[in-house]
Every structure is written in C-alpha cells, then in structure tokens.
Design an enzyme around this catalytic site. Structure first.
Site, PDB file in Angstrom:
ATOM      1  N   GLU A 217      -5.447  -8.167   5.109  1.00 12.82           N
ATOM      2  CA  GLU A 217      -5.631  -7.568   6.424  1.00 12.82           C
ATOM      3  C   GLU A 217      -6.672  -6.458   6.320  1.00 12.82           C
ATOM      4  O   GLU A 217      -6.376  -5.368   5.836  1.00 12.82           O
ATOM      5  CB  GLU A 217      -4.307  -7.010   6.959  1.00 12.82           C
ATOM      6  CG  GLU A 217      -4.430  -6.668   8.424  1.00 12.82           C
ATOM      7  CD  GLU A 217      -3.796  -5.351   8.796  1.00 12.82           C
ATOM      8  OE1 GLU A 217      -3.627  -5.093   9.991  1.00 12.82           O
ATOM      9  OE2 GLU A 217      -3.489  -4.559   7.883  1.00 12.82           O
TER      10      GLU A 217
ATOM     11  N   HIS B 112      -6.752  -0.283   2.864  1.00 13.47           N
ATOM     12  CA  HIS B 112      -6.289   1.023   2.380  1.00 13.47           C
ATOM     13  C   HIS B 112      -6.000   1.002   0.882  1.00 13.47           C
ATOM     14  O   HIS B 112      -5.548   1.997   0.315  1.00 13.47           O
ATOM     15  CB  HIS B 112      -5.053   1.464   3.168  1.00 13.47           C
ATOM     16  CG  HIS B 112      -5.364   1.633   4.632  1.00 13.47           C
ATOM     17  ND1 HIS B 112      -5.950   2.765   5.138  1.00 13.47           N
ATOM     18  CD2 HIS B 112      -5.228   0.780   5.676  1.00 13.47           C
ATOM     19  CE1 HIS B 112      -6.145   2.615   6.438  1.00 13.47           C
ATOM     20  NE2 HIS B 112      -5.716   1.411   6.791  1.00 13.47           N
TER      21      HIS B 112
ATOM     22  N   ASN C 238       0.817  -1.212   0.000  1.00 12.68           N
ATOM     23  CA  ASN C 238       0.000   0.000   0.000  1.00 12.68           C
ATOM     24  C   ASN C 238       0.848   1.257   0.000  1.00 12.68           C
ATOM     25  O   ASN C 238       0.396   2.311  -0.421  1.00 12.68           O
ATOM     26  CB  ASN C 238      -0.913   0.000   1.232  1.00 12.68           C
ATOM     27  CG  ASN C 238      -1.652   1.319   1.422  1.00 12.68           C
ATOM     28  OD1 ASN C 238      -2.484   1.692   0.599  1.00 12.68           O
ATOM     29  ND2 ASN C 238      -1.313   2.052   2.496  1.00 12.68           N
TER      30      ASN C 238
ATOM     31  N   ASP D 251      -0.844  -6.665   3.524  1.00  8.81           N
ATOM     32  CA  ASP D 251      -0.796  -5.678   4.597  1.00  8.81           C
ATOM     33  C   ASP D 251      -1.669  -4.479   4.225  1.00  8.81           C
ATOM     34  O   ASP D 251      -1.660  -4.032   3.075  1.00  8.81           O
ATOM     35  CB  ASP D 251       0.665  -5.233   4.783  1.00  8.81           C
ATOM     36  CG  ASP D 251       0.830  -4.195   5.878  1.00  8.81           C
ATOM     37  OD1 ASP D 251       0.624  -4.542   7.048  1.00  8.81           O
ATOM     38  OD2 ASP D 251       1.148  -3.028   5.546  1.00  8.81           O
TER      39      ASP D 251
ATOM     40  N   ASP E 236       1.709   6.967   0.103  1.00  8.66           N
ATOM     41  CA  ASP E 236       0.647   6.076  -0.356  1.00  8.66           C
ATOM     42  C   ASP E 236       0.731   5.850  -1.864  1.00  8.66           C
ATOM     43  O   ASP E 236       0.563   6.770  -2.668  1.00  8.66           O
ATOM     44  CB  ASP E 236      -0.716   6.686   0.004  1.00  8.66           C
ATOM     45  CG  ASP E 236      -1.810   5.640   0.026  1.00  8.66           C
ATOM     46  OD1 ASP E 236      -1.703   4.696   0.835  1.00  8.66           O
ATOM     47  OD2 ASP E 236      -2.751   5.755  -0.790  1.00  8.66           O
TER      48      ASP E 236
HETATM   49  C1  LM2 Z   1      -0.228  -2.774   9.109  1.00  4.97           C
HETATM   50  N1  LM2 Z   1      -1.314  -3.297   8.754  1.00  4.97           N
HETATM   51  O1  LM2 Z   1      -2.216  -2.655   8.052  1.00  4.97           O
HETATM   52  C2  LM2 Z   1       0.724  -3.496   9.970  1.00  4.97           C
HETATM   53  O2  LM2 Z   1       0.123  -4.661  10.522  1.00  4.97           O
HETATM   54  C3  LM2 Z   1       1.219  -2.549  11.014  1.00  4.97           C
HETATM   55  O3  LM2 Z   1       2.076  -3.220  11.915  1.00  4.97           O
HETATM   56  C4  LM2 Z   1       1.929  -1.397  10.314  1.00  4.97           C
HETATM   57  O4  LM2 Z   1       2.311  -0.380  11.258  1.00  4.97           O
HETATM   58  C5  LM2 Z   1       0.996  -0.694   9.327  1.00  4.97           C
HETATM   59  N2  LM2 Z   1       0.002  -1.513   8.733  1.00  4.97           N
HETATM   60  C6  LM2 Z   1       1.810  -0.108   8.186  1.00  4.97           C
HETATM   61  O5  LM2 Z   1       2.291  -1.135   7.356  1.00  4.97           O
HETATM   62  C7  LM2 Z   1       3.628  -0.486  11.797  1.00  4.97           C
HETATM   63  C8  LM2 Z   1       3.688   0.206  13.155  1.00  4.97           C
HETATM   64  C9  LM2 Z   1       3.645   1.703  13.029  1.00  4.97           C
HETATM   65  C10 LM2 Z   1       4.774   2.166  12.120  1.00  4.97           C
HETATM   66  C11 LM2 Z   1       4.526   1.524  10.760  1.00  4.97           C
HETATM   67  C12 LM2 Z   1       5.585   1.910   9.731  1.00  4.97           C
HETATM   68  O6  LM2 Z   1       2.570  -0.240  13.933  1.00  4.97           O
HETATM   69  O7  LM2 Z   1       3.842   2.275  14.339  1.00  4.97           O
HETATM   70  O8  LM2 Z   1       4.748   3.572  11.999  1.00  4.97           O
HETATM   71  O9  LM2 Z   1       4.573   0.091  10.898  1.00  4.97           O
HETATM   72  O10 LM2 Z   1       6.863   1.573  10.174  1.00  4.97           O
HETATM   73  C13 LM2 Z   1       5.984   4.254  12.283  1.00  4.97           C
HETATM   74  C14 LM2 Z   1       5.836   5.189  13.475  1.00  4.97           C
HETATM   75  C15 LM2 Z   1       4.818   6.281  13.149  1.00  4.97           C
HETATM   76  C16 LM2 Z   1       5.248   7.051  11.912  1.00  4.97           C
HETATM   77  C17 LM2 Z   1       5.433   6.039  10.773  1.00  4.97           C
HETATM   78  C18 LM2 Z   1       5.941   6.715   9.494  1.00  4.97           C
HETATM   79  O11 LM2 Z   1       5.432   4.451  14.599  1.00  4.97           O
HETATM   80  O12 LM2 Z   1       4.741   7.182  14.248  1.00  4.97           O
HETATM   81  O13 LM2 Z   1       4.183   7.948  11.555  1.00  4.97           O
HETATM   82  O14 LM2 Z   1       6.370   5.027  11.140  1.00  4.97           O
HETATM   83  O15 LM2 Z   1       7.224   7.254   9.686  1.00  4.97           O
HETATM   84  C19 LM2 Z   1       4.543   9.323  11.479  1.00  4.97           C
HETATM   85 CA    CA Z   2      -3.784   3.496  -0.294  1.00  3.94          CA
END
Ligand code: LM2
Ligand code: CA
Length: 605
Positions: free
Chosen positions: A253, A223, A130, A219, A189
C-alpha cells in the site's frame, strides 16, 4: 447480479426441475471446472468473519473464477468498547497471535484458508507491520486474545528499544525520513531497521505461509523504508505447492506523492495504484468515460499495479464514487474487470451512517456477525460484478481494440477475438450494432448475468458476421466472451436485463440506514412518478422498528429497464423536509435481486 439465480438455475438443471428454486440460497457445493486465465482477480471481503469467507469461497468466489480474497488483519488487535468497536481496531496490533480476533478463532482461520484453497481461491493477508498500537482509548489492554500491553510495550514481543525514536506524529509529509520513522496517526512505529524486529515480523508472515496463505497486502508500506521491507521480505518462505510454490504475492500500500513514488517499491512486488482509483472514479462519476481505453497509461507498469475503484479508506475519507452511488459504481467495477490494465481488486463493503469509524454488523460483545448478503448492513457488491470475473479471465493477454464511442458517456471495445464489452454511463439506453472479432455464435451477457458450470442466467446475444445488436441499459453494460456461450430462448436473443425472468415490473426494496429522532419519518423520493416525481410528500414511506433501526425499509413496484434518480428525505412532524446532501443517486430498474426484485442498500449522506 444473478449469483443466487445462477446457482438456483444450476440446481434446477441438476434436479431436472425448472421451477420454484429461484429463492433458494446455495446448499450444495458441486465440483467446478476451473475457469481459464490467471485467476488473478482479488476481492476485498472487508471485515468478514473467517467462516463467512470460507462459505463465500465455496459457493461464489471459486465458481466465478475469483483468484484471491484480501482478508482483514488476522493478528490480535485492540478492543475498544468505549468507541463501539470501530473497524480500525484491526490496524492496531497487540501481538501476532491468530487465536482470537473479532472475526473468529485460529481454527476458523485455518479452515478458511483450506476451504478457499479447495475452491481455487488464494488468501491474501492484510499485514500490519509498520506499527503497533496508538494512544487514547487504545492505551491499555487486554487485546482481543487476552494479551496485556501498553504503547511501546508488548510483553514477549516488543519493548521500547524496538520502536523508532521519533515518538510523535508525522507532521512534515515532504520529509521522507520523517514519513518513515515518525508515527502514523500516533501509532507506535516499529524500528524495522532492527534485525530482531525484521525476524519477528518475518516469523509472523511465515507462520501464515505455513498455514497456506498465498500473499500479503503490506499495510502502510510507504512508512517502512524500502531497505527494511526488503530485509523482511527476503526472509519469507515459499507458498503452498498448490499456488506454484514460489514467493508469496506481495502488494504494497503506497499512496504515492511528490515525496515517495510507487516506483520506489516496485522492485519488491506490486503496489496499489491510487491514481487509477481517482481516474476511473471521476470518469464514471462524471459520465465521462469515452477516453478510458487509455486508462492506466503513464501510471505504474501494468504487471506491478493493483487497481481498484475504491478501498476501505477512500470510501470513508475521500469518497469519489462508492456504493452510495448505486449503478454507476457497479458499472465502474465492471469496467475495471473488462479493461486490461493492472490486477483488479474488487471492493465488498458494509454500509454505515454518520460515523465512519462504525464497525461491521456485530454482536453485543463486539465480535462480527456472519455475513448475510440480504440482511444487516452487508452489501456484497462483488456479487453484482461476479459475471465479469469470467470475462477478465477469458480475455487475459488480449489487447484492447475496435473501440467505438457515442458522446462522452459511452464506450465499447474488443479484447482481441476473445471478448467484447460495451459501457453506458448515461441515463438513457444505448442501442446499436457492434462489430467484433468474436467467432459467430450465441453468447451469454456476463455484465447482466453469470455463466457458471455451463449455465447462463443472463440475456444472450447472437453474433453473426462478427456483428451483434444490443441495447446497453442506462448506467449498465453488455459483455460477451468466448468461454460463456448463451442460448436464445423462445423470445429470441438479446432479451434485455429485466427480461430474464420476464419481469415487466420489478419490486424495488429500499434499505436505508438513517439516524433519526423520535417523530421523524423517512421516505425515498425520485425522478419517476412511482417515486413521487421529486415531491417528498408523494415519495415512498419507509418503516423501521426497534429491531431494525437505524435501517429503514420499504418496497415499491417499478417498470423494468427504466433509469431513474433518487434521494432519501427526512420528514419532520411540522411538515418540513430534510434532503440528503450531494448529487442524486443513479439507478436502473433490473431484477438483480432475483424473482423480479431489486435491492437498494444505502446510507444517509
Ligand atoms: C492504513 N494504510 O496505510 C490503513 O489502510 C488504514 O485504514 C489505517 O488507519 C492506517 N494505515 C494504519 O494502519 C486506520 C484508521 C485510523 C485509525 C488507524 C488505527 O483509518 O483512523 O486510527 O486505523 O486504528 C485511530 C484513530 C486515530 C488515532 C489512532 C491511534 O482514528 O485518531 O490517532 O487510532 O490511536 C491518535
Ligand atoms: Ca515506519
């Protein structure tokens, strides 16, 4: 439970010597007859290295009849040393190169796919399609395989025109267009409506199919507009002939809400059923399981639903019932494997303390350490439920029937004439005579042991006239099926768990990840006298040193079969005590650690 013991028993049988092999870890890889059923059970080996997954396929997953492993994303990802290499680096793709992730090289990945296939186990890849990278510390490269990038610019793959124009976070989750075209937590995106982007994503997935991958978790599927996803999936090749040669298995998902339902995606494949996760988790957490024969009714059709007690996100962000809940959690995963609704996905986790972004056990360069189920912070919960995978496979196609209950916390049922299982989500043992449709004979209890290559390492029960009498342990289960015959030893049948090794006491080893300041001590304190009867000063003191901190460990002998509750406490030098938050942890003393021992892996909460 008993996985290592079962393999030790197998080796003992092969070598004709019955003693002192209990502590052996697996060295040999004998040929295994493929268990029956569809072999559809998925295990999520979250964050495991490719090499460790290959080993697990050979030694454990194949022999126990697991069907597939969901592996963490294999594409090049961001690397964030400033954030201590969080697990979620993987969800920020930099390119679709498989050359180098924190889990190993492309060659390691290929070797894993082949080794698992030889063991009869499919690989399902977590496909992050995505979006690409986000902002903040992820803003600049290089990625794990050395590629340079910046948000919206991935040389050789995607440039600015390949991303949607809504370059801000999703704010209105009631607006379907926004959910699908704006940014999920700031992640660039992809314009999945573009034929170029569709081709690029399909090329990545097809490369994986060429390497022998059999399916994908999509994943963040909700979206991606359904039509865009359909266009991508329609470009996919057939899978390896070993898996039947048809289209790859797809599970999407989709966290359903009032804006987007799972039903919008079921024409494209299976979907994750989050309502099942909430229902089963609340039921077991509350000890309210008597109604669960009907679990799944009214939800996504069973053949389209991937079901789970917990996943890597919910265990962090919305915990209801997780590994920190001990026996109740294992019990819920066993129930999932006994119940006919959905395609079960078993979780296998690692512990963390405090910060939920903490990565898996790793080297100083941020690459992942090999899995050792008895060390580091690896939990390997799937091993505790491995015997139930054979149950799931053996009873495939049989309905649920002959249910009996006793209060709210106890439920037993038949799966036709192929199996019978009893669940006890209370803190006291449940003894009764159960009436089944099983043919008369002696059966292996695969809820408290395993049955591999003709060897049962659990208790056995005699069914006669369709009846058997059992004591279902507190927070435990008993499960019998026609493909796992048992044998009754000199002590007779029905030896309760803990009796397999004739243990009257079990050495309980506690391993707790607890962050402390200098001078603080840690103890485990609980409801039984051995754990201080809730008096912190009488609890069992744990120790740590510079090599193991923040893991605190200690051992104590406990009476086999006893149910108890416990918590960790921090003892301050001034005599004050800091208790863990939340409810008591619930456990039953058993010898699942082999050699009359039991391990507890917990994290301060
Ligand atoms: C999912 N499913 O739809 C995954 O199961 C989930 O674990 C993923 O989030 C999400 N979608 C995106 O693929 C994880 C995590 C986030 C993390 C993202 C990207 O839960 O916390 O976001 O991966 O690494 C992190 C930071 C967030 C920041 C983002 C972009 O926590 O604060 O947003 O990176 O830099 C500004
Ligand atoms: Ca999208």
């Amino acid at each position: 439970m008993g996985v290592r013991r079962s393999l030790a028993a197998l080796l003992a049988a092969l070598l004709g010597c019955a003693t002192s092999l209990v502590a052996l870890t697996v060295a040999a890889s004998p040929a295994h007859a493929a268990p029956s059923g569809n072999r559809d059970v998925i295990v999520h080996l979250f964050q495991w290295r490719w090499k460790s997954i290959a080993d697990e396929c050979r030694t454990t997953l194949g022999p126990h009849g697991f069907g597939a492993v969901q592996v963490s994303p294999p594409q090049e990802h961001v690397v964030l040393p400033a954030e201590d290499y969080p697990w979620w680096q993987d969800y920020q793709p930099v390119s679709y190169k498989l050359d180098q992730t924190r889990r190993g090289s492309r060659a390691d990945f290929i070797d894993m796919v082949n080794t698992c296939r030889e063991a009869g186990v499919k690989i399902y890849v977590d496909a992050v399609i995505n979006h690409m990278t986000g902002t903040g510390s992820a803003g600049a490269g290089p990625g794990s395989a050395g590629s340079s990038y910046s948000k919206y610019d991935y040389p050789g793959i995607y440039q600015s025109q390949d991303f949607n124009d809504c370059r801000r976070d999703i704010t209105n989750w009631n607006d379907k267009w926004e959910v699908q075209h704006c940014e999920l937590v700031g992640l660039a995106d992809l314009k999945t409506s573009s034929p170029y982007v569709q081709d690029r994503i399909a090329a990545y997935l097809n490369e994986l199919i060429d390497l022998g991958v059999a399916g994908f978790r999509i994943d963040a599927a909700k979206h991606i507009p359904e039509g865009d996803l359909q266009a991508i999936l329609s470009r996919l090749k057939n899978v390896h002939p070993a898996w039947g040669g048809g289209k790859p298995y797809i599970f999407q998902e989709v966290i359903a809400d009032s804006t987007i339902s799972t039903g919008s995606y079921t024409h494209l494949g299976s979907v994750t059923e989050f309502q099942y996760h909430r229902d089963i988790s609340h039921a077991f957490a509350n000890g309210n399981i008597a109604h669960l024969t009907g679990l799944g009714s009214g939800l996504t059709p069973s053949d389209k639903a991937v079901v789970f007690v917990v996943n890597h996100d919910t265990q962090r962000y919305e915990p209801i019932l997780t590994h920190t809940d001990g026996a109740r959690y294992d019990l819920a995963q066993k129930f999932m494997l006994a119940h006919p609704y959905g395609t079960p996905k078993v979780m296998s986790s690692y512990t963390w303390s405090g910060d939920d972004k903490a990565g898996p056990p790793m080297h100083s360069d941020g690459t992942t350490r090999p899995t050792d189920c008895s060390a580091d912070r690896w939990l390997c919960e799937h091993r505790a439920v491995a015997g139930m995978v054979g149950f799931h496979n053996a009873v495939a196609g049989q309905g649920i029937g002959s249910a009996v209950t006793d209060g709210n916390g106890r439920l037993a049922f038949a799966r036709g004439s192929a199996g019978y299982a009893a669940f006890n989500a209370t803190n006291t043992a449940w003894t009764r005579t159960f009436t089944t449709s099983l043919p008369d004979g002696v059966y292996c209890d695969v809820a408290n042991g395993t049955f591999v290559d003709g060897v049962c390492d659990g208790p056995s029960y005699q069914v006669s006239g369709g009846k058997f009498t059992a004591t279902v342990p507190a927070n435990g289960a008993v499960a019998l099926h026609v493909e796992a015959p048992g044998s009754c030893g000199p002590d007779g049948c029905g030896t309760p768990p803990g009796g397999g090794d004739d243990c009257t006491t079990v050495t309980a080893r506690f391993h707790a990840t607890v962050t402390t300041w200098y001078g603080q001590e840690v103890a485990v304190v609980g409801s039984i006298p051995e754990l201080g009867s809730w008096q912190p000063a009488q609890g069992v003191r744990l120790r740590t040193d510079s090599g193991t901190y923040p893991v605190w460990s200690g051992a104590v002998d406990l009476p086999a079969g006893v149910g108890f509750e416990y918590k960790y406490v921090k003892l301050n030098p001034d005599g004050t005590v800091e208790w863990e938050q939340g409810g008591n942890r619930i456990a039953t003393v058993d010898d699942s650690g082999g050699g009359c021992s039991q391990n507890f892996y917990d994290s301060w909460r």
